[in-house]
Design a protein around this motif. Structure first.
Motif, mmCIF file in Angstrom:
data_model
loop_
_atom_site.group_PDB
_atom_site.id
_atom_site.type_symbol
_atom_site.label_atom_id
_atom_site.label_comp_id
_atom_site.label_asym_id
_atom_site.label_seq_id
_atom_site.Cartn_x
_atom_site.Cartn_y
_atom_site.Cartn_z
ATOM 1 N N LEU A 1 1.211 -0.905 -0.120
ATOM 2 C CA LEU A 1 0.258 0.138 -0.357
ATOM 3 C C LEU A 1 1.292 0.836 0.589
ATOM 4 O O LEU A 1 1.556 1.672 0.607
ATOM 5 C CB LEU A 1 -0.991 -0.137 1.242
ATOM 6 C CG LEU A 1 -2.327 0.877 0.945
ATOM 7 C CD1 LEU A 1 -3.575 0.027 2.229
ATOM 8 C CD2 LEU A 1 -1.781 2.110 1.256
ATOM 9 N N THR A 2 0.491 2.059 -0.980
ATOM 10 C CA THR A 2 1.602 3.168 -0.882
ATOM 11 C C THR A 2 1.432 4.350 -1.200
ATOM 12 O O THR A 2 1.411 5.568 -0.851
ATOM 13 C CB THR A 2 2.326 3.059 -2.854
ATOM 14 O OG1 THR A 2 1.298 2.704 -3.437
ATOM 15 C CG2 THR A 2 3.068 2.350 -2.162
ATOM 16 N N ARG A 3 -0.461 4.781 -1.158
ATOM 17 C CA ARG A 3 -0.939 6.226 -0.946
ATOM 18 C C ARG A 3 -2.614 5.531 -0.526
ATOM 19 O O ARG A 3 -2.775 4.336 -0.506
ATOM 20 C CB ARG A 3 -1.348 6.718 -2.536
ATOM 21 C CG ARG A 3 0.571 7.018 -3.090
ATOM 22 C CD ARG A 3 0.157 8.000 -4.699
ATOM 23 N NE ARG A 3 0.414 9.665 -4.270
ATOM 24 C CZ ARG A 3 1.416 9.872 -3.897
ATOM 25 N NH1 ARG A 3 2.724 9.702 -3.084
ATOM 26 N NH2 ARG A 3 0.882 11.304 -3.593
ATOM 27 N N VAL A 4 -3.494 6.716 -0.414
ATOM 28 C CA VAL A 4 -4.346 6.801 0.638
ATOM 29 C C VAL A 4 -5.040 7.735 0.221
ATOM 30 O O VAL A 4 -4.098 8.985 0.880
ATOM 31 C CB VAL A 4 -4.583 6.752 1.816
ATOM 32 C CG1 VAL A 4 -5.703 6.806 2.687
ATOM 33 C CG2 VAL A 4 -4.026 5.010 2.463
ATOM 34 N N GLU A 5 -5.631 7.718 -0.806
ATOM 35 C CA GLU A 5 -6.543 8.918 -1.501
ATOM 36 C C GLU A 5 -4.824 10.357 -1.787
ATOM 37 O O GLU A 5 -5.316 11.197 -1.442
ATOM 38 C CB GLU A 5 -7.239 9.952 -0.035
ATOM 39 C CG GLU A 5 -8.549 9.510 -0.256
ATOM 40 C CD GLU A 5 -9.645 9.238 -1.361
ATOM 41 O OE1 GLU A 5 -9.362 10.367 -1.847
ATOM 42 O OE2 GLU A 5 -9.863 8.404 -1.684
ATOM 43 N N ASP A 6 -4.271 9.406 -2.623
ATOM 44 C CA ASP A 6 -2.993 10.364 -2.966
ATOM 45 C C ASP A 6 -2.373 11.235 -2.066
ATOM 46 O O ASP A 6 -2.128 11.730 -2.348
ATOM 47 C CB ASP A 6 -3.823 11.561 -3.758
ATOM 48 C CG ASP A 6 -4.468 11.150 -5.403
ATOM 49 O OD1 ASP A 6 -4.053 9.970 -5.629
ATOM 50 O OD2 ASP A 6 -5.673 11.823 -5.478
ATOM 51 N N ARG A 7 -2.209 10.452 -0.646
ATOM 52 C CA ARG A 7 -1.186 10.696 0.131
ATOM 53 C C ARG A 7 -0.321 10.210 0.445
ATOM 54 O O ARG A 7 -1.147 8.750 0.379
ATOM 55 C CB ARG A 7 -2.167 11.393 1.034
ATOM 56 C CG ARG A 7 -2.755 12.288 1.105
ATOM 57 C CD ARG A 7 -4.057 12.652 2.718
ATOM 58 N NE ARG A 7 -3.176 13.823 3.069
ATOM 59 C CZ ARG A 7 -3.513 13.824 4.599
ATOM 60 N NH1 ARG A 7 -4.371 13.813 4.959
ATOM 61 N NH2 ARG A 7 -2.801 15.552 4.979
ATOM 62 N N PRO A 8 1.058 9.848 0.411
ATOM 63 C CA PRO A 8 2.135 8.840 0.314
ATOM 64 C C PRO A 8 1.654 8.173 1.943
ATOM 65 O O PRO A 8 1.323 8.937 3.118
ATOM 66 C CB PRO A 8 3.222 9.599 0.290
ATOM 67 C CG PRO A 8 3.417 10.999 0.448
ATOM 68 C CD PRO A 8 1.282 11.393 0.640
ATOM 69 N N VAL A 9 1.827 6.561 1.690
ATOM 70 C CA VAL A 9 1.652 6.429 2.987
ATOM 71 C C VAL A 9 3.784 5.656 3.376
ATOM 72 O O VAL A 9 3.763 5.347 2.161
ATOM 73 C CB VAL A 9 1.016 4.938 2.942
ATOM 74 C CG1 VAL A 9 1.340 3.994 4.246
ATOM 75 C CG2 VAL A 9 -0.099 5.323 2.787
ATOM 76 N N ARG A 10 3.968 5.906 4.412
ATOM 77 C CA ARG A 10 5.668 6.192 4.841
ATOM 78 C C ARG A 10 5.781 4.566 4.912
ATOM 79 O O ARG A 10 6.743 4.425 5.187
ATOM 80 C CB ARG A 10 6.119 6.712 5.392
ATOM 81 C CG ARG A 10 6.041 8.802 5.098
ATOM 82 C CD ARG A 10 6.916 9.068 6.401
ATOM 83 N NE ARG A 10 6.511 9.199 7.761
ATOM 84 C CZ ARG A 10 5.645 9.828 8.035
ATOM 85 N NH1 ARG A 10 4.866 10.314 7.017
ATOM 86 N NH2 ARG A 10 5.488 9.047 9.455
ATOM 87 N N ASP A 11 4.690 4.227 6.153
ATOM 88 C CA ASP A 11 5.136 3.157 6.750
ATOM 89 C C ASP A 11 3.452 2.567 7.014
ATOM 90 O O ASP A 11 2.032 3.484 6.891
ATOM 91 C CB ASP A 11 6.044 3.447 8.282
ATOM 92 C CG ASP A 11 5.400 4.101 8.823
ATOM 93 O OD1 ASP A 11 4.246 4.663 8.722
ATOM 94 O OD2 ASP A 11 6.796 5.030 9.340
#
Length: 190
Positions: free
Chosen positions: A135-145
């Motif tokens: 999982l890399t993004r939620v609603e165009d917001r980046p996921v770091r960890d």
């Protein structure tokens, strides 16, 4: 009311709560004054004092406050509905370590959260997310960890669709998930 130097923002992995996004400060926070205001030099509210780091009972100069933006969201939910409702998609995520990233053929510093499990019958499962997706993004917001993923997911509105971006076999996919309501603490996956 306390005032001090802010030494870090977005602190997580502290073991204070499941959802962690704290302001770290040297403001004097002692047992009994959690819930007090953390203000800047102009008197603006920037956080709500929440916890201290201590090996004894008193403050050792490291305190943590909930950012005012988070406190405001919680306050508005309580005023409008009487409860705090958090989003949930039904995944269990784990850290994408450099070794795991390499095993997926990705750069070691890729970032993201490896989906280790999907709750059967949950929103993510119904949308087609799978264990092994990153999982890399939620609603165009980046996921770091995983901690960042959890904070982003819980901020989603239950009953509304959300766009989730994952890497699956090195291909980027956008998947729409109908956000659910976070179940009681007994079931903790994001």
């Amino acid at each position: 009311v306390t005032m001090g130097i802010v030494s870090a923002l977005g602190r997580s992995h502290l073991g204070i709560s499941i959802l962690e996004n704290f302001i770290q400060t040297d403001a004097a926070i002692n047992p009994g004054n959690s819930g007090g205001a953390l203000v800047d030099s102009a008197g603006n509210l920037i956080g709500i004092n929440t916890a201290i780091y201590s090996r004894t009972v008193g403050s050792q100069g490291i305190g943590f406050a909930i950012p005012v933006s988070s406190a405001r969201q919680i306050m508005e939910q309580i005023i409008s509905s009487g409860t705090v409702t958090r989003g949930w998609i039904g995944v269990e995520a784990q850290e994408l370590t450099p070794d795991l990233a390499e095993s997926f053929g990705l750069p070691a510093d890729r970032g993201g959260a490896l989906i280790a499990g999907v709750v059967r019958g949950g929103p993510a499962g119904a949308a087609g997310l799978r264990p092994g997706d990153i999982l890399t993004r939620v609603e165009d917001r980046p996921v770091r960890d995983p901690a960042a993923m959890l904070n982003l997911v819980t901020a989603l509105t239950p009953g509304k669709p959300a766009r989730i971006t994952v890497l699956r076999e090195k291909k980027e996919l956008q998947i729409t998930v109908m956000v659910g309501k976070r179940p009681p603490a007994a079931r903790r996956p994001g």
